[in-house]
Scaffold this active site. Structure first.
Site, PDB file in Angstrom:
ATOM      1  N   ASP A 111      37.435  33.604  48.136  1.00 24.65           N
ATOM      2  CA  ASP A 111      36.991  34.924  47.698  1.00 24.65           C
ATOM      3  C   ASP A 111      35.858  35.369  48.635  1.00 24.65           C
ATOM      4  O   ASP A 111      36.107  35.874  49.727  1.00 24.65           O
ATOM      5  CB  ASP A 111      36.551  34.774  46.233  1.00 24.65           C
ATOM      6  N   GLU A 116      41.904  24.069  48.373  1.00 20.06           N
ATOM      7  CA  GLU A 116      41.250  24.975  47.419  1.00 20.06           C
ATOM      8  C   GLU A 116      42.285  25.939  46.837  1.00 20.06           C
ATOM      9  O   GLU A 116      43.340  26.162  47.423  1.00 20.06           O
ATOM     10  CB  GLU A 116      40.119  25.701  48.176  1.00 20.06           C
ATOM     11  N   PHE A 167      41.760  40.183  40.005  1.00 22.28           N
ATOM     12  CA  PHE A 167      41.436  38.902  39.397  1.00 22.28           C
ATOM     13  C   PHE A 167      42.730  38.228  38.956  1.00 22.28           C
ATOM     14  O   PHE A 167      43.477  38.766  38.141  1.00 22.28           O
ATOM     15  CB  PHE A 167      40.472  39.055  38.221  1.00 22.28           C
TER      16      PHE A 167
HETATM   17  P1  IMP Z   1      34.075  31.881  46.857  1.00 23.52           P
HETATM   18  O1  IMP Z   1      32.949  30.945  47.140  1.00 23.52           O
HETATM   19  O2  IMP Z   1      33.592  33.245  46.465  1.00 23.52           O
HETATM   20  O3  IMP Z   1      35.079  31.949  47.984  1.00 23.52           O
HETATM   21  O4  IMP Z   1      34.692  31.308  45.548  1.00 23.52           O
HETATM   22  C1  IMP Z   1      35.932  30.870  45.352  1.00 23.52           C
HETATM   23  C2  IMP Z   1      36.039  30.422  43.904  1.00 23.52           C
HETATM   24  O5  IMP Z   1      35.889  31.534  43.021  1.00 23.52           O
HETATM   25  C3  IMP Z   1      37.402  29.856  43.632  1.00 23.52           C
HETATM   26  O6  IMP Z   1      37.443  28.467  43.798  1.00 23.52           O
HETATM   27  C4  IMP Z   1      37.643  30.252  42.190  1.00 23.52           C
HETATM   28  O7  IMP Z   1      37.109  29.257  41.331  1.00 23.52           O
HETATM   29  C5  IMP Z   1      36.839  31.493  41.995  1.00 23.52           C
HETATM   30  N1  IMP Z   1      37.693  32.708  42.058  1.00 23.52           N
HETATM   31  C6  IMP Z   1      37.647  33.678  42.978  1.00 23.52           C
HETATM   32  N2  IMP Z   1      38.553  34.641  42.741  1.00 23.52           N
HETATM   33  C7  IMP Z   1      39.201  34.259  41.614  1.00 23.52           C
HETATM   34  C8  IMP Z   1      40.287  34.857  40.857  1.00 23.52           C
HETATM   35  O8  IMP Z   1      40.838  35.935  41.151  1.00 23.52           O
HETATM   36  N3  IMP Z   1      40.687  34.167  39.750  1.00 23.52           N
HETATM   37  C9  IMP Z   1      40.118  32.974  39.376  1.00 23.52           C
HETATM   38  N4  IMP Z   1      39.132  32.392  40.065  1.00 23.52           N
HETATM   39  C10 IMP Z   1      38.662  33.030  41.177  1.00 23.52           C
HETATM   40 MG    MG Z   2      37.560  27.064  42.097  1.00 24.89          MG
END
Ligand code: IMP
Ligand code: MG
Length: 181
Positions: A105, A101, A154
């Protein structure tokens, strides 16, 4: 593109160091196993990272792709992930699965994906992420391999997008806030 970057967070040089180190660790951890390694590339964001990483894994492996998205915490179905492209493989118990991945986040995507594959009989599912934002975590999830922990900013580049753009930047940078505000 470059003028929208506030600062570079992970340089091309550091990306090389990270992919080399992670590849060596993964090689050491899996080389004694009797099961084949299958690397699952999560589209679209982890494509550049996975492409570099696999060239530092010095053992036979196979590649699969999945495309998933996590329902946001604000929706009612926040217990699920939406699968846009599924894994086309059966008998998952016969493989070591490594999900690759771009960034963790909230942790929801990888937690649910890991659970989904385990529900399909996979007994070895591990996760490798380029970037980790531990301060943003909403669920109890820790990746098995993480390239770099970063603050709550971000970021874009090296696969990571804002509105589908910037994925082709060769480094990871912090996006200027005026671009999205
Ligand atoms: P999670 O389910 O919240 O852990 O989501 C992770 C997904 O959110 C990643 O695969 C990214 O597509 C997106 N994401 C989270 N933070 C960022 C960032 O800072 N920049 C771009 N995409 C992000
Ligand atoms: Mg992603």
């Amino acid at each position: 593109m470059h003028q929208d970057v506030k600062s570079i967070l992970v340089s091309e040089e550091e990306i090389k160091e990270i992919t080399t180190t992670l590849g060596q660790r993964i090689t050491n951890d899996y080389k004694g196993s009797d099961k084949p390694l299958v690397v699952i590339v999560i589209l679209k964001g982890s494509m550049p990272f996975a492409s570099d990483l696999i060239r530092h894994i010095d053992m036979p492996l196979e590649i699969e792709f999945m495309k998933v998205s996590s329902y946001g915490a604000g929706t009612k179905t926040s217990g699920e992930i939406k699968i846009h492209l599924d894994l086309n493989r059966e008998h998952l118990e016969n493989y070591n699965l490594l999900i690759v991945e771009d960034i963790v986040d909230s942790g929801r995507t990888l937690q649910r994906l890991t659970q989904l594959l385990k529900n399909r009989n996979a007994n070895c599912v591990k996760t490798c992420t380029l970037l980790d934002k531990p301060s943003r975590r909403e669920v109890d999830f820790v990746p098995d391999y993480a390239g770099k922990s970063i603050p709550d900013e971000f970021v874009i580049g090296y696969g990571l997008d804002y509105n589908e753009k910037y994925r082709n930047l060769p480094y990871v940078g912090i996006l200027k806030s005026e671009v999205y505000s």
